[in-house]
Design an enzyme around this catalytic site. Structure first.
Site, PDB file in Angstrom:
ATOM      1  N   THR A 135     -69.997 -33.763 -42.412  1.00 43.18           N
ATOM      2  CA  THR A 135     -70.683 -34.942 -42.957  1.00 43.18           C
ATOM      3  C   THR A 135     -69.713 -35.868 -43.692  1.00 43.18           C
ATOM      4  N   GLU A 136     -69.914 -37.167 -43.511  1.00 42.35           N
ATOM      5  CA  GLU A 136     -69.089 -38.168 -44.207  1.00 42.35           C
ATOM      6  C   GLU A 136     -69.992 -39.090 -45.025  1.00 42.35           C
ATOM      7  N   ILE A 166     -70.031 -31.175 -49.197  1.00 42.97           N
ATOM      8  CA  ILE A 166     -69.475 -29.999 -48.530  1.00 42.97           C
ATOM      9  C   ILE A 166     -69.637 -28.757 -49.419  1.00 42.97           C
ATOM     10  N   THR A 167     -70.476 -27.834 -48.966  1.00 38.10           N
ATOM     11  CA  THR A 167     -70.695 -26.586 -49.709  1.00 38.10           C
ATOM     12  C   THR A 167     -69.369 -25.843 -49.883  1.00 38.10           C
ATOM     13  N   LEU A 342     -99.444 -20.453 -60.225  1.00 40.47           N
ATOM     14  CA  LEU A 342     -98.948 -20.034 -61.549  1.00 40.47           C
ATOM     15  C   LEU A 342     -99.246 -21.051 -62.646  1.00 40.47           C
ATOM     16  N   GLU A 367     -77.960 -29.163 -42.493  1.00 34.85           N
ATOM     17  CA  GLU A 367     -77.996 -28.544 -41.153  1.00 34.85           C
ATOM     18  C   GLU A 367     -78.937 -29.299 -40.223  1.00 34.85           C
ATOM     19  N   GLY A 368     -79.066 -30.615 -40.437  1.00 35.06           N
ATOM     20  CA  GLY A 368     -79.978 -31.435 -39.650  1.00 35.06           C
ATOM     21  C   GLY A 368     -81.273 -31.599 -40.412  1.00 35.06           C
ATOM     22  N   THR A 369     -81.662 -32.864 -40.632  1.00 36.84           N
ATOM     23  CA  THR A 369     -82.875 -33.098 -41.433  1.00 36.84           C
ATOM     24  C   THR A 369     -84.122 -32.712 -40.633  1.00 36.84           C
ATOM     25  N   HIS A 370     -85.219 -32.649 -41.376  1.00 39.05           N
ATOM     26  CA  HIS A 370     -86.529 -32.339 -40.780  1.00 39.05           C
ATOM     27  C   HIS A 370     -86.834 -33.317 -39.630  1.00 39.05           C
TER      28      HIS A 370
HETATM   29  P1  TGC Z   1     -75.224 -35.932 -28.259  1.00 41.40           P
HETATM   30  O1  TGC Z   1     -74.647 -36.987 -27.379  1.00 41.40           O
HETATM   31  O2  TGC Z   1     -76.655 -35.533 -28.102  1.00 41.40           O
HETATM   32  O3  TGC Z   1     -74.365 -34.585 -28.124  1.00 41.40           O
HETATM   33  C1  TGC Z   1     -72.958 -34.588 -28.087  1.00 41.40           C
HETATM   34  C2  TGC Z   1     -72.514 -33.369 -27.300  1.00 41.40           C
HETATM   35  O4  TGC Z   1     -72.934 -32.190 -27.996  1.00 41.40           O
HETATM   36  C3  TGC Z   1     -73.852 -31.426 -27.173  1.00 41.40           C
HETATM   37  N1  TGC Z   1     -74.865 -30.898 -28.082  1.00 41.40           N
HETATM   38  C4  TGC Z   1     -74.875 -29.614 -28.477  1.00 41.40           C
HETATM   39  N2  TGC Z   1     -74.099 -28.583 -28.125  1.00 41.40           N
HETATM   40  C5  TGC Z   1     -74.348 -27.399 -28.690  1.00 41.40           C
HETATM   41  N3  TGC Z   1     -75.337 -27.228 -29.599  1.00 41.40           N
HETATM   42  C6  TGC Z   1     -76.134 -28.253 -29.984  1.00 41.40           C
HETATM   43  N4  TGC Z   1     -77.083 -28.060 -30.914  1.00 41.40           N
HETATM   44  C7  TGC Z   1     -75.917 -29.518 -29.417  1.00 41.40           C
HETATM   45  N5  TGC Z   1     -76.491 -30.743 -29.568  1.00 41.40           N
HETATM   46  C8  TGC Z   1     -75.839 -31.575 -28.745  1.00 41.40           C
HETATM   47  C9  TGC Z   1     -74.394 -32.412 -26.167  1.00 41.40           C
HETATM   48  O5  TGC Z   1     -74.835 -31.752 -25.009  1.00 41.40           O
HETATM   49  C10 TGC Z   1     -73.164 -33.269 -25.917  1.00 41.40           C
HETATM   50  O6  TGC Z   1     -72.283 -32.528 -25.099  1.00 41.40           O
HETATM   51  P2  TGC Z   1     -71.311 -33.261 -24.058  1.00 41.40           P
HETATM   52  O7  TGC Z   1     -70.622 -32.135 -23.359  1.00 41.40           O
HETATM   53  O8  TGC Z   1     -72.212 -34.063 -23.175  1.00 41.40           O
HETATM   54  O9  TGC Z   1     -70.379 -34.104 -24.863  1.00 41.40           O
HETATM   55  O10 TGC Z   1     -74.906 -36.334 -29.755  1.00 41.40           O
HETATM   56  P3  TGC Z   1     -75.545 -37.449 -30.682  1.00 41.40           P
HETATM   57  O11 TGC Z   1     -74.412 -38.187 -31.300  1.00 41.40           O
HETATM   58  O12 TGC Z   1     -76.599 -38.237 -29.946  1.00 41.40           O
HETATM   59  O13 TGC Z   1     -76.230 -36.591 -31.857  1.00 41.40           O
HETATM   60  C11 TGC Z   1     -77.217 -35.688 -31.595  1.00 41.40           C
HETATM   61  C12 TGC Z   1     -77.789 -35.075 -32.888  1.00 41.40           C
HETATM   62  C13 TGC Z   1     -78.463 -36.115 -33.733  1.00 41.40           C
HETATM   63  C14 TGC Z   1     -78.823 -34.068 -32.460  1.00 41.40           C
HETATM   64  C15 TGC Z   1     -76.733 -34.327 -33.676  1.00 41.40           C
HETATM   65  O14 TGC Z   1     -75.645 -35.061 -33.925  1.00 41.40           O
HETATM   66  C16 TGC Z   1     -77.252 -33.662 -34.919  1.00 41.40           C
HETATM   67  O15 TGC Z   1     -77.646 -32.501 -34.852  1.00 41.40           O
HETATM   68  N6  TGC Z   1     -77.227 -34.314 -36.155  1.00 41.40           N
HETATM   69  C17 TGC Z   1     -77.500 -33.636 -37.399  1.00 41.40           C
HETATM   70  C18 TGC Z   1     -76.202 -33.430 -38.133  1.00 41.40           C
HETATM   71  C19 TGC Z   1     -76.171 -32.139 -38.881  1.00 41.40           C
HETATM   72  O16 TGC Z   1     -76.945 -31.231 -38.639  1.00 41.40           O
HETATM   73  N7  TGC Z   1     -75.222 -32.007 -39.800  1.00 41.40           N
HETATM   74  C20 TGC Z   1     -75.032 -30.786 -40.505  1.00 41.40           C
HETATM   75  C21 TGC Z   1     -73.737 -30.796 -41.272  1.00 41.40           C
HETATM   76  S1  TGC Z   1     -73.216 -29.191 -41.811  1.00 41.40           S
HETATM   77  C22 TGC Z   1     -74.289 -28.754 -42.998  1.00 41.40           C
HETATM   78  O17 TGC Z   1     -75.246 -29.373 -43.291  1.00 41.40           O
HETATM   79  C23 TGC Z   1     -73.958 -27.501 -43.672  1.00 41.40           C
HETATM   80  S2  TGC Z   1     -75.056 -27.045 -44.910  1.00 41.40           S
HETATM   81  C24 TGC Z   1     -74.268 -25.660 -45.348  1.00 41.40           C
HETATM   82  C25 TGC Z   1     -75.008 -24.724 -46.204  1.00 41.40           C
HETATM   83  O18 TGC Z   1     -75.772 -23.852 -45.679  1.00 41.40           O
HETATM   84  O19 TGC Z   1     -74.760 -24.766 -47.425  1.00 41.40           O
HETATM   85  P1  FAD Z   2     -78.945 -39.649 -43.402  1.00 40.84           P
HETATM   86  O1  FAD Z   2     -78.379 -39.283 -42.092  1.00 40.84           O
HETATM   87  O2  FAD Z   2     -78.496 -40.904 -44.056  1.00 40.84           O
HETATM   88  O3  FAD Z   2     -80.537 -39.680 -43.258  1.00 40.84           O
HETATM   89  C1  FAD Z   2     -81.381 -40.280 -44.244  1.00 40.84           C
HETATM   90  C2  FAD Z   2     -82.822 -40.242 -43.703  1.00 40.84           C
HETATM   91  O4  FAD Z   2     -82.888 -40.984 -42.466  1.00 40.84           O
HETATM   92  C3  FAD Z   2     -83.280 -38.821 -43.390  1.00 40.84           C
HETATM   93  O5  FAD Z   2     -84.621 -38.674 -43.740  1.00 40.84           O
HETATM   94  C4  FAD Z   2     -83.121 -38.738 -41.885  1.00 40.84           C
HETATM   95  O6  FAD Z   2     -84.032 -37.814 -41.293  1.00 40.84           O
HETATM   96  C5  FAD Z   2     -83.457 -40.157 -41.453  1.00 40.84           C
HETATM   97  N1  FAD Z   2     -82.848 -40.508 -40.160  1.00 40.84           N
HETATM   98  C6  FAD Z   2     -81.526 -40.571 -39.839  1.00 40.84           C
HETATM   99  N2  FAD Z   2     -81.374 -40.885 -38.545  1.00 40.84           N
HETATM  100  C7  FAD Z   2     -82.615 -41.015 -38.024  1.00 40.84           C
HETATM  101  C8  FAD Z   2     -83.129 -41.320 -36.728  1.00 40.84           C
HETATM  102  N3  FAD Z   2     -82.318 -41.523 -35.684  1.00 40.84           N
HETATM  103  N4  FAD Z   2     -84.468 -41.383 -36.568  1.00 40.84           N
HETATM  104  C9  FAD Z   2     -85.308 -41.150 -37.617  1.00 40.84           C
HETATM  105  N5  FAD Z   2     -84.890 -40.870 -38.859  1.00 40.84           N
HETATM  106  C10 FAD Z   2     -83.558 -40.787 -39.059  1.00 40.84           C
HETATM  107  N6  FAD Z   2     -72.493 -31.205 -44.576  1.00 40.84           N
HETATM  108  C11 FAD Z   2     -71.354 -30.612 -44.110  1.00 40.84           C
HETATM  109  O7  FAD Z   2     -70.717 -31.102 -43.194  1.00 40.84           O
HETATM  110  N7  FAD Z   2     -70.931 -29.425 -44.643  1.00 40.84           N
HETATM  111  C12 FAD Z   2     -71.593 -28.807 -45.662  1.00 40.84           C
HETATM  112  O8  FAD Z   2     -71.182 -27.721 -46.106  1.00 40.84           O
HETATM  113  C13 FAD Z   2     -72.765 -29.424 -46.185  1.00 40.84           C
HETATM  114  N8  FAD Z   2     -73.400 -28.879 -47.255  1.00 40.84           N
HETATM  115  C14 FAD Z   2     -74.427 -29.565 -47.834  1.00 40.84           C
HETATM  116  C15 FAD Z   2     -74.968 -29.078 -49.041  1.00 40.84           C
HETATM  117  C16 FAD Z   2     -75.989 -29.778 -49.663  1.00 40.84           C
HETATM  118  C17 FAD Z   2     -76.529 -29.280 -50.977  1.00 40.84           C
HETATM  119  C18 FAD Z   2     -76.536 -30.942 -49.070  1.00 40.84           C
HETATM  120  C19 FAD Z   2     -77.689 -31.668 -49.706  1.00 40.84           C
HETATM  121  C20 FAD Z   2     -75.998 -31.422 -47.884  1.00 40.84           C
HETATM  122  C21 FAD Z   2     -74.932 -30.759 -47.268  1.00 40.84           C
HETATM  123  N9  FAD Z   2     -74.324 -31.262 -46.111  1.00 40.84           N
HETATM  124  C22 FAD Z   2     -73.192 -30.659 -45.600  1.00 40.84           C
HETATM  125  C23 FAD Z   2     -74.718 -32.557 -45.580  1.00 40.84           C
HETATM  126  C24 FAD Z   2     -75.989 -32.528 -44.737  1.00 40.84           C
HETATM  127  O9  FAD Z   2     -75.769 -31.941 -43.500  1.00 40.84           O
HETATM  128  C25 FAD Z   2     -76.477 -33.976 -44.580  1.00 40.84           C
HETATM  129  O10 FAD Z   2     -76.962 -34.380 -45.846  1.00 40.84           O
HETATM  130  C26 FAD Z   2     -77.553 -34.134 -43.535  1.00 40.84           C
HETATM  131  O11 FAD Z   2     -77.028 -33.896 -42.234  1.00 40.84           O
HETATM  132  C27 FAD Z   2     -78.207 -35.532 -43.555  1.00 40.84           C
HETATM  133  O12 FAD Z   2     -77.270 -36.538 -43.655  1.00 40.84           O
HETATM  134  P2  FAD Z   2     -77.439 -37.688 -44.790  1.00 40.84           P
HETATM  135  O13 FAD Z   2     -77.656 -37.012 -46.088  1.00 40.84           O
HETATM  136  O14 FAD Z   2     -76.280 -38.600 -44.649  1.00 40.84           O
HETATM  137  O15 FAD Z   2     -78.779 -38.427 -44.422  1.00 40.84           O
END
Ligand code: TGC
Ligand code: FAD
Length: 389
Positions: A135-136, A166-167, A342, A367-370
């Site tokens: 995430t940026e 970043i956790t 409670l 890990e991806g919003t709702h």
């Molecule tokens: P898109 O064009 O759909 O996909 C790009 C390429 O990736 C492939 N792909 C996947 N592959 C494996 N697993 C998946 N879940 C995949 N989803 C997509 C896709 O087939 C494609 O492959 P290729 O070979 O054609 O290049 O990408 P997009 O830019 O349209 O984005 C799709 C989207 C929105 C679903 C994705 O970017 C997304 O999941 N966004 C949410 C971001 C997110 O979850 N960030 C989490 C950051 S880490 C974190 O939050 C850690 S919390 C840590 C803690 O527990 O404390």
């Molecule tokens: P945004 O992407 O700005 O989204 C804001 C709102 O817009 C959300 O409600 C979203 O659902 C909505 N939205 C966005 N796009 C769309 C669309 N296309 N259609 C409809 N609605 C949309 N990241 C890491 O990489 N590593 C980590 O270790 C990590 N740890 C974290 C720990 C904590 C405590 C928290 C809070 C976050 C952490 N994250 C980490 C980041 C986390 O993955 C992001 O916060 C999350 O992916 C959402 O990104 P954002 O906060 O920029 O929200």
């Protein structure tokens, strides 16, 4: 005495080994997490001493092969471990999720043999702490837009950019970081804390996950040796594959938070008297408890089945998204309803519910919003992406 709900005898679906692992982690959480966690959350302090203990109980990389320091367990075991850790606190599960799914997994799946041998055993034991930088500041849900970049300088890459939320970054020895190369292709790199130009300031003042440490990664012309590039992956699917593993762990983990809230609410409702009767005797409170137990049971079945599919290498990313989304919402709703049972006591740190509820507000976002997980399901149903463009 904790009485975990198992309304559909789901324990019968687990092996003896699963139950032994589950009970060992449960006992550890009771001994090492429960007594200190409210204080840690109130003081906004990550209980860093637990890192070594998490390593000792095998919570880091449980499914990584033993030759690299992991426990060589299956995905169901991983899920059960996550449930027990999150029963303690989402912060503890987060630490284990990041280390296992977001740091050890990419090194294991995409790394060279030298990288696996150098990093995995120390991460498994808890000697080293890892963090995952995707995430940026301006790219959360759309990581494909990332600006962090590498330039090829012959014997090393020059890394510039920043990562946010970043956790564990402020305490991390090692980071798996995603950046674009000169051709705009996403690559994975392993950074180490002593690299010049790398800083990791802490993000303070959170109302959620207060017992977890969160920060930034700032890269100012960081020289990353070429051997620190993950050689076997390119493109956005690299980080997204890591997220599949972490999201799967969350789908199980949040059941633990929900169970803890439910258990607290049942006990309280049976003891607390109003109008001369236990509040558990009122239909409105029974409705809440009955619905919570139904929701937990559905989530347990979904997690169990997803575990079986993952053990057989058949779980799809969309199935994982559905389970993460459903189970986190279930846990948040459970926390909110339990807190009401409670009354005023629900907001007190003497009970775990408010802490779980606040934590789950992060879990429903990271890990991806709702919303994003809903759109992933929508895409899977229709074949039409509703994300953007
Ligand atoms: P898109 O064009 O759909 O996909 C790009 C390429 O990736 C492939 N792909 C996947 N592959 C494996 N697993 C998946 N879940 C995949 N989803 C997509 C896709 O087939 C494609 O492959 P290729 O070979 O054609 O290049 O990408 P997009 O830019 O349209 O984005 C799709 C989207 C929105 C679903 C994705 O970017 C997304 O999941 N966004 C949410 C971001 C997110 O979850 N960030 C989490 C950051 S880490 C974190 O939050 C850690 S919390 C840590 C803690 O527990 O404390
Ligand atoms: P945004 O992407 O700005 O989204 C804001 C709102 O817009 C959300 O409600 C979203 O659902 C909505 N939205 C966005 N796009 C769309 C669309 N296309 N259609 C409809 N609605 C949309 N990241 C890491 O990489 N590593 C980590 O270790 C990590 N740890 C974290 C720990 C904590 C405590 C928290 C809070 C976050 C952490 N994250 C980490 C980041 C986390 O993955 C992001 O916060 C999350 O992916 C959402 O990104 P954002 O906060 O920029 O929200």
């Amino acid at each position: 005495m904790y009485n975990p709900p198992d309304y559909f005898q789901i324990d019968e679906l687990f092996t003896e080994e699963h139950l032994i692992i589950r009970d060992a982690v449960r006992n550890w959480v009771n001994k090492s997490v429960k007594p200190i966690i409210d204080n840690a959350a109130q003081n906004h302090k990550f209980p860093i001493h637990l890192i070594k203990e998490l390593g000792e109980i095998g919570a880091f990389g449980p499914y990584i092969p033993e030759k690299y320091g992991g426990a060589g367990l299956d995905q169901t075991s991983y899920g059960l471990i996550m449930t027990e850790l999150e029963r303690g606190d989402s912060a503890i599960r987060s630490a284990a999720s990041v280390q296992s799914s977001l740091v050890m997994y990419p090194i294991f799946a995409f790394g060279s043999e030298e990288q696996k041998q150098k990093y995995l055993p120390k991460l498994a034991s808890g000697e080293w702490v890892g963090a995952f930088g995707l995430t940026e500041p301006n790219h959360g849900s759309d990581p494909g837009g990332m600006l962090t970049n590498i330039k090829d300088k012959g014997d090393h890459y020059l890394l510039n950019g920043s990562k946010m939320w970043i956790t564990n970054s402020p305490i991390a020895d090692v980071g798996v970081v995603w950046a674009k190369d000169e051709n705009g292709i996403v690559k994975g790199l392993i950074v180490e804390k002593q690299m010049a130009g790398l800083s990791a300031p802490e993000t303070k003042n959170k109302w959620s996950l207060r017992a977890s440490i969160t920060g930034e990664f700032v890269f100012d012309n960081v020289k990353v040796p070429k051997e620190n590039l993950l050689p076997n992956i390119k493109g956005l699917k690299g980080p997204l594959m890591c997220l599949n593993s972490a999201r799967y762990g969350i789908a199980w983990g949040v059941i633990g938070a929900a169970m803890d809230c439910y258990d607290t609410a049942v006990n309280y409702a049976l003891e607390r008297k109003q109008f001369g009767k236990p509040i558990a005797s009122f239909q409105l409170q029974q409705k809440k408890l009955a619905e919570i137990l139904t929701d937990i049971t559905k989530a347990q079945l979904m997690a169990w089945r997803l575990g079986v599919l993952r053990n057989e290498n058949r779980a799809t990313p969309a199935q994982i998204s559905m389970a993460k989304r459903n189970n986190v919402e279930m846990a948040l709703k459970t926390a909110r309803e339990s807190r009401q049972i409670l009354g005023a006591m629900g907001i007190s740190g003497d009970f775990p519910i408010m802490r779980h509820m606040m934590n789950l507000e992060s879990v429903i976002t990271y890990e991806g919003t709702h919303d994003i997980h809903l759109l992933i399901t929508g895409f899977d149903i229709t074949g039409i992406s509703a994300f953007g463009e």
